[in-house]
Design an enzyme around this catalytic site. Structure first.
Site, mmCIF file in Angstrom:
data_model
loop_
_atom_site.group_PDB
_atom_site.id
_atom_site.type_symbol
_atom_site.label_atom_id
_atom_site.label_comp_id
_atom_site.label_asym_id
_atom_site.label_seq_id
_atom_site.Cartn_x
_atom_site.Cartn_y
_atom_site.Cartn_z
ATOM 1 N N ASP A 39 -5.074 2.329 1.993
ATOM 2 C CA ASP A 39 -3.547 1.676 1.417
ATOM 3 C C ASP A 39 -2.865 2.948 0.883
ATOM 4 O O ASP A 39 -3.360 4.110 0.749
ATOM 5 C CB ASP A 39 -4.088 0.612 0.472
ATOM 6 N N TRP A 57 2.021 0.317 5.954
ATOM 7 C CA TRP A 57 2.832 -0.862 6.374
ATOM 8 C C TRP A 57 4.091 -0.632 7.264
ATOM 9 O O TRP A 57 5.131 -1.283 7.008
ATOM 10 C CB TRP A 57 3.317 -1.445 5.000
ATOM 11 N N ASP A 93 2.630 -6.936 4.884
ATOM 12 C CA ASP A 93 1.446 -7.844 5.047
ATOM 13 C C ASP A 93 1.630 -9.010 5.781
ATOM 14 O O ASP A 93 2.904 -9.696 5.904
ATOM 15 C CB ASP A 93 0.890 -8.189 3.791
HETATM 16 C C1 GAL Z 1 -1.869 -4.239 0.679
HETATM 17 C C2 GAL Z 1 -2.524 -4.205 2.108
HETATM 18 C C3 GAL Z 1 -3.117 -5.607 2.271
HETATM 19 C C4 GAL Z 1 -4.322 -5.416 1.215
HETATM 20 C C5 GAL Z 1 -3.566 -5.295 -0.308
HETATM 21 C C6 GAL Z 1 -4.745 -5.073 -1.210
HETATM 22 O O1 GAL Z 1 -0.957 -3.037 0.583
HETATM 23 O O2 GAL Z 1 -1.305 -4.021 3.032
HETATM 24 O O3 GAL Z 1 -3.924 -5.755 3.533
HETATM 25 O O4 GAL Z 1 -5.257 -4.628 1.619
HETATM 26 O O5 GAL Z 1 -2.705 -4.224 -0.186
HETATM 27 O O6 GAL Z 1 -4.330 -4.866 -2.589
#
Ligand code: GAL
Length: 541
Positions: free
Chosen positions: A165, A202, A221
């Protein structure tokens, strides 16, 4: 000696004649083995940070018991929520209330079921979930610990996959390419082989990501609603060119099995499969409806995702919210193609798609991937006619005699400087939706820099020879551009002013194509290029 060299020459000549003949039978297919998109399960969509050893091991058991392992799913991925800050010894601490025996034990358990284990980290200092629950995710990211932590994940704990991430990366204002490249280098230094690496920034971060990662998230997401599925589908329609060589757009984890309506689940699965996204289930196996298990096990759809060519479907038609994606299966330019017809509107719709647009001529056999049966009824003389439920999809295999593709859209072109992260100081290429463009999309912001070109890398010519390439463009000033074919300059177009930004016109050049795939590039290193809608490529007569 002389005779020997004559013999060698004769053998070499014979070999080249043979390979030329082999080439003639299908000059398009020179496919090497590529890594396929991964299939598995991840904890995030349903459980967020509320995870534990019991939960993860229970889901691994269920992956086997539901038959999903036998259907091809193999990864059990632990997402955010297992850490408890970083200790004074410099190592991340595990939340022992959730994982009392540490993380290696969990990977070992997953492996004991014949499955693979995945883990999660951030490229910066803090994990994303830190937003919600402090302080467990503070300072647990890979930043400044790239080699130490990757060694721990892969060589000490024996995980097989990592999703990285970037929340901490944003907070630290790290350079995305530099940081992910550094992490990839650290992963390569690990002893463990066959590690899969997912970039989670993202958005499509730039073409560099293909050198660094196995897959990359292209959007924000996913959520448990139709709007997400539609948004992610549309945002990926113009990203097919970046998939290849074992590297994939990741459309995000599935919401299937979490009570979406049946038609929406079908679209979710069919689009993710034809685009060759990683297929990562995101529901709770303890409550998954039977209907969703069956959909996830649909071998006809999974075959699209797991096809050996490792390519993404690209748009063939897009009218009144009905999108048609297609791609070659098994052999490049071979007899079999996958086709998914998706209705993004809230009303039942139907569409006629000419067989020529799908790459066929003459009689075509149609197989329905949802009914698992032949569907000759939808194939009329020179087109297929498909009825699709609101928010639904139909998926088919078409088999027949192939013809060369003649129309190449901007939305299936490789834009070398394309990135969804930052505006470039000079010009940033974009793909925009417009009803004035063929199939509803065009590219602009091209040119003005040496690296800011667009290219179609699979322009088909079965025989090779002279072709007329016609560019559909629009331009409000005196811009121009060059066209090159297979790396050699083929034409130059000056002063392409059409009077207004979306006022389209056409210009043509006669070029020489090789038999097989060709590359056609449009570029202007010195000045802005016109907006481009598509090129058409037709035999010169
Ligand atoms: C977001 C990611 C999600 C999940 C989440 C965890 O940035 O896009 O899929 O991993 O963080 O905190």
């Amino acid at each position: 000696m002389k005779n020997f060299s004559r013999l060698c020459c004769a053998l070499l000549c014979a070999a080249s004649v043979l390979s030329a003949c082999a080439g003639q039978s299908n000059p398009f297919d020179n496919q090497e083995e590529v890594r396929l998109p991964i299939m598995g399960w991840s904890s995030w969509n349903t459980f967020l940070c509320d995870i534990s050893e019991d939960l993860i091991c229970g889901q691994a058991d269920a992956m086997v018991e539901t038959g999903l392992k036998d259907a091809g799913y193999s990864y059990i991925n632990i997402d955010d929520g297992y850490t408890d800050g970083r200790g004074e010894d410099g190592f991340i601490r595990i939340d022992t209330t959730k994982f009392p025996n540490g993380m290696k034990v969990v990977a070992d358990y997953i492996h004991s079921k014949g499955l693979k284990a995945g883990i999660y980290a951030d490229g910066g200092n803090n994990n994303c979930g830190t937003r919600d629950v402090r302080p467990y995710g503070l300072e647990v990211g890979l930043w400044r610990y790239e080699e130490q932590d990757t060694k721990m994940y892969f060589d000490d704990w024996n995980y097989d996959f990592i999703k990285i991430d970037f929340c901490g990366g944003l907070w630290r204002k790290l350079d995305v390419q530099e940081q992910y490249t550094k992490i990839a280098d650290a992963i390569h230094k690990c002893d463990k082989q066959d590690i899969r690496f997912n970039v989670c920034r993202w958005a499509f971060p730039g073409v560099w990501v293909r050198e660094v990662a196995d897959s990359w998230r292209t959007t924000n997401d996913i959520e448990l609603d139709w709007a997400s599925i539609k948004r992610i589908t549309l945002e990926n329609v113009y990203l097919s060119a970046y998939v290849g060589g074992g590297h994939y757009n990741d459309l995000d984890m599935l919401e299937i099995g979490r009570e979406l309506p049946e038609d929406e689940e079908r679209t979710h699965m069919a689009v993710w499969c034809i685009m060759s996204s990683p297929i990562i289930i995101g529901c709770d196996f303890r409550t998954i409806p039977e209907r969703s298990i069956e959909l996830l096990k649909n071998q006809d759809l999974l075959a699209m995702d797991q096809d050996r060519l490792g390519i993404s479907g690209a748009p063939v038609a897009f009218a009144d919210s009905v999108l048609v994606l297609a791609k070659d299966m098994e052999t490049f330019h071979g007899p079999k193609r996958a086709v998914v017809v998706t209705n993004l509107s809230g009303e039942e719709a139907s569409i006629d798609v000419p067989l020529a647009d799908l790459g066929f001529r003459g009689k075509v056999a149609v197989y329905d991937c949802f009914q698992h049966a032949d569907r000759q009824d939808i194939c009329l003389s020179d087109h297929i006619t498909v009825k699709v439920a609101a928010h639904g999809s139909e998926a088919f295999y078409l088999t027949g005699k192939r013809i060369d593709k003649t129309s190449y859209q901007a939305e299936e072109a490789f834009l070398n400087a394309y990135s969804e992260l930052e505006e470039h100081a000079d010009r940033t290429p974009h793909v925009y939706f417009s009803t004035s463009a063929d199939l509803g999309m065009y590219a602009c912001g091209l040119g003005g820099r040496e690296d800011n070109w667009m290219e179609w890398q699979k322009v088909e010519s079965s025989k090779g020879g002279r072709y007329v390439v016609t560019v559909r463009y629009a331009c409000a000033d005196e811009s121009g551009m060059k066209m090159s074919v297979n790396g050699a300059e083929a034409a130059s177009f000056d002063n392409l002013n059409t009077g207004a930004e979306l006022e389209w016109a056409e210009t043509s050049a006669v070029v020489e194509l090789n038999a097989g795939y060709n590359t056609i590039r449009l570029e202007n290193a010195d000045a802005a290029m016109p907006a481009i809608d598509r090129i058409t490529v037709k035999e010169y007569r």
